[in-house]
Write a protein that holds these residues in place. Structure first.
Motif, short mmCIF file in Angstrom:
data_model
loop_
_atom_site.label_atom_id
_atom_site.label_comp_id
_atom_site.label_asym_id
_atom_site.label_seq_id
_atom_site.Cartn_x
_atom_site.Cartn_y
_atom_site.Cartn_z
N SER A 99 0.82 -1.21 0.00
CA SER A 99 0.00 0.00 0.00
C SER A 99 0.86 1.27 0.00
N GLY A 100 2.19 1.08 -0.09
CA GLY A 100 3.10 2.22 -0.19
C GLY A 100 3.52 2.83 1.13
N GLN A 101 3.20 2.16 2.24
CA GLN A 101 3.52 2.70 3.57
C GLN A 101 4.84 2.09 4.06
N PHE A 102 5.95 2.66 3.58
CA PHE A 102 7.25 2.05 3.83
C PHE A 102 7.71 2.18 5.29
N GLU A 103 7.51 3.34 5.88
CA GLU A 103 7.93 3.52 7.28
C GLU A 103 7.14 2.60 8.20
N ASN B 237 7.52 -5.02 -7.12
CA ASN B 237 6.51 -3.99 -7.38
C ASN B 237 7.09 -2.60 -7.58
N PHE B 238 8.27 -2.33 -7.00
CA PHE B 238 8.83 -0.98 -7.12
C PHE B 238 10.17 -0.95 -7.84
N LYS B 239 10.72 -2.14 -8.16
CA LYS B 239 11.94 -2.27 -8.97
C LYS B 239 13.12 -1.46 -8.42
N THR B 240 13.22 -1.42 -7.12
CA THR B 240 14.35 -0.74 -6.48
C THR B 240 14.40 -1.14 -5.01
N ILE B 241 15.41 -0.65 -4.30
CA ILE B 241 15.48 -0.82 -2.85
C ILE B 241 15.35 0.57 -2.24
N LYS B 242 14.24 0.86 -1.61
CA LYS B 242 14.01 2.17 -1.01
C LYS B 242 15.02 2.43 0.11
N SER B 243 15.29 3.70 0.34
CA SER B 243 16.31 4.08 1.34
C SER B 243 16.00 3.53 2.72
N GLU B 244 14.69 3.45 3.05
CA GLU B 244 14.30 2.91 4.36
C GLU B 244 14.78 1.47 4.52
N PHE B 245 14.75 0.73 3.41
CA PHE B 245 15.12 -0.68 3.48
C PHE B 245 16.64 -0.87 3.42
N ILE B 246 17.33 0.09 2.82
CA ILE B 246 18.79 0.05 2.88
C ILE B 246 19.24 0.20 4.34
N ARG B 247 18.60 1.12 5.06
CA ARG B 247 18.92 1.30 6.49
C ARG B 247 18.56 0.05 7.28
N LEU B 248 17.42 -0.55 6.94
CA LEU B 248 17.01 -1.77 7.63
C LEU B 248 18.05 -2.87 7.41
N LEU B 249 18.57 -3.00 6.19
CA LEU B 249 19.58 -4.01 5.91
C LEU B 249 20.84 -3.80 6.76
#
Length: 628
Positions: free
Chosen positions: A390-394, A429-441
């Motif tokens: 649903s696009g709610q990354f945080e 679905n978004f064909k990238t790694i969002k910055s929030e998920f880079i930090r999570l990694l």
């Protein structure tokens, strides 16, 4: 080809009567002679036989284990790989079974007969199918009766699908009697329910009559199975009247055998309230009749979450209280099941994020009480994925970080259940790694083992390659190399890179991966097979030539045999033949006689033309030093 064929037949005829052949070579040559001279084997490969040349003596090695083994493997492979050639399977099943029984194998013949019977029914070869089923019954008369019951049950369903309901019921009765005799009541219910599902489409009266003949307990389990199947199928083949009738009969049988079947019903009901949306009053009456507070509470929960556009704050508090009452009364499974059904099912759409958070927190508490830690990770992972979509990354990150860490669950399993679903969905679905998920990694790297991180990175790279984000994939590959991730995590990655033509990169990776340099031959074998099968036999052959010395010769022989079959499936007959011959040479040196026979049988079973078989026969005569 005619001269070549005639010369080989004459040569084989002479060989069979000579003393040159031992048990192994004799079995191989007689098998090939059969393939080259049998009229049916000839017809399926598009050639005709000059009957005057059929001078082969097939009796010399007929009691040999090797002789029966190669024939048995051949027929199994041929029938398995040619499912639409029903005439061939019917013509040869007697011979296949004869060879298997001589190997003291009575289970595989039943499997062949069962598969053939089903195929014949589907092709409307009714008389032939009944003949095969009769032979099946004779073969399984005193043993392996459970397999027989499964075959009869499956055949009854297939006959019923074609409209032969009486014949289907006759076979079903036989199957049920065997299941009950052996104590497999659940299997009996499974086949009865599937039979009824098929007659329910057009013969509702027959369905009613059958259900009336059952005792309440059996009727409950059969109607419950039918309800589950109807609900799981996106289909209009079942009328609403039929669906309602089955639910009504389920509730009626529940009332007649309540305490025997209560737990089964409650477990299903707590996960699927919507099925019983129009029957809550009937279930409340049952709950009060049997003084069952748990059922009454579950019905109240069902009323709260069904048929509403949104769940109000007051209703939500009631929902939590109802579930907590179940928990306090010791109904831990029902308390957690009902919350899981709400948060993973249609009611999820009626919840706001605060309610979702609360449900996750309460659910985790219930599941932790009973030690179901894996379920906690699973549910948090699934809800995080829904939130991400649903696009709610945080908020997705918040859910993932709220799951906690349970030491009883391995790091790898936690990665698979909790994080993997969201990372796959993010890339797909978004064909990238969002910055929030880079930090999570980065945070995950500090908490989890390097092997688990390697697995997660391999998932990310595979998904990035699938959506053509090569540059980002290469960055993650470099990180994997820096971690020292072991070779198996690179297998799918290298396969995908090869498919995309990045051969040089694959070669560079192979040079750098530490356990390849240390001699991980199993990985090399799997990689070479994968590349041969999926993209480029030429590149696979290059890898084979470079790393051949790192692979044990026994494993190399098996690999060459498997590559031969892969090439044959790609219609590369001459290449396949070359690999097969090299495999046999190595196998012969190691006295791996059964593997030789299996390799030859598999090769011949996949040949749809005579030429490769003629070439193989001559090459084997030369290899086995049988030349007259």
């Amino acid at each position: 080809m005619i001269n070549k064929y005639a010369e080989l037949i004459d040569k084989i005829s002479t060989l069979i009567d000579s003393e040159r052949m031992n048990d192994l070579s004799g079995s191989i040559i007689l098998f090939l002679a059969y393939i080259l001279t049998d009229p049916i084997e000839a017809s399926v490969r598009g050639y005709k036989i000059d009957k005057e040349q059929l001078k082969i003596n097939f009796y010399r090695f007929r009691d040999s284990y090797y002789f029966n083994y190669i024939f048995a493997r051949y027929f199994l492979e041929r029938i398995k790989n040619k499912p639409n050639d029903i005439d061939y399977a019917y013509a040869k099943y007697h011979k296949a079974i004869t060879h298997l029984i001589k190997l003291d194998d009575y289970s595989t013949p039943l499997s062949i007969l069962g598969t053939l019977a089903i195929r014949l029914i589907r092709h409307r070869e009714i008389n032939k199918a009944l003949e095969v089923l009769n032979n099946t019954e004779r073969l399984a008369e005193n043993s392996r009766k459970l397999v027989l019951a499964e075959i009869l049950g499956s055949a009854s369903i297939e006959f019923t699908k074609l409209g032969f309901s009486s014949l289907g019921e006759e076979l079903l009765r036989k199957a049920i009697n065997i299941f009950v005799e052996l104590g497999y009541k659940r299997d009996a219910i499974h086949y009865q329910a599937n039979y009824l599902l098929n007659i329910a489409r057009t013969q509702i009266n027959n369905l009613k009559n059958y259900l009336m003949s059952l005792d309440p307990r059996d009727k409950f389990f059969i109607t419950l199975y039918i309800v589950k199947e109807v609900q799981s199928r996106i289909s209009d083949v079942y009328s609403n009247d039929m669906k309602n009738y089955i639910v009504e009969e389920l509730i009626k049988s529940l009332s007649e055998a309540y305490w025997d079947v209560r737990e089964t019903f409650l477990k299903y009901f707590s996960k699927t309230f919507s099925v019983f949306n129009n029957y809550f009053d009937s279930l409340i009456s049952l709950a009060r009749k049997f003084h069952d507070r748990t059922l009454e509470t579950l019905v109240l929960i069902g009323e709260l979450v069904n048929g509403r556009k949104a769940i109000s704050d007051d209703d939500f508090v009631k929902l939590i209280n109802f579930s907590y009452n179940l928990y306090k009364s010791g109904e831990y499974e029902h308390a957690s099941d009902v919350l899981m059904s709400i948060i993973t099912g249609p009611p999820y759409l009626k919840l706001n994020f605060k309610q979702i958070e609360t449900l996750l927190e309460v659910l985790a508490f219930y599941l932790e009480t009973v030690g179901h830690y894996e379920k906690i990770y699973y549910i948090f992972g699934e809800i995080a994925k829904k939130t991400l979509l649903s696009g709610q990354f945080e908020k997705t990150i918040h859910i993932l970080e709220s799951a906690g860490i349970f030491k009883d669950v391995s790091s790898l399993l936690r990665i698979k259940l909790l994080y993997e679903p969201s990372f796959r969905a993010l890339i797909q679905n978004f064909k990238t790694i969002k910055s929030e998920f880079i930090r999570l990694l980065e945070d995950i790297k500090f908490r989890e083992s390097y092997l688990s991180i390697g697995y997660l990175y391999s998932v990310i790279v595979e998904e990035l390659l699938d959506v053509d984000c090569e540059d980002l994939a290469f960055e993650f590959i470099r990180d994997m190399m820096n971690f020292g991730v072991p070779a198996p995590y690179f297998l799918k990655i290298m396969d995908k890179l090869s498919n995309k033509g990045y051969y040089d990169l694959v070669m560079d990776l192979l040079k750098e991966i530490s356990d390849i340099k240390a001699g991980n031959e199993d990985f090399l074998v799997e990689l070479i097979k994968s590349i041969f099968a999926s993209c480029s036999p030429e590149f696979g052959n290059k890898l084979l030539s470079i790393y051949r010395n790192q692979i044990d010769e026994a494993k190399m022989a098996k690999l060459l045999s498997e590559l031969s079959i892969i090439l044959l499936d790609k219609k590369k007959y001459q290449d396949s033949l070359r690999y097969m011959l090299n495999a046999i040479k190595l196998l012969y040196d190691y006295n791996a006689h059964l593997t030789i026979l299996y390799s030859i049988a598999s090769f011949v079973a996949r040949c749809d033309f005579i030429d490769p078989i003629l070439d193989l026969t001559q090459l084997l005569i030369d290899l086995l030093k049988l030349e007259v």
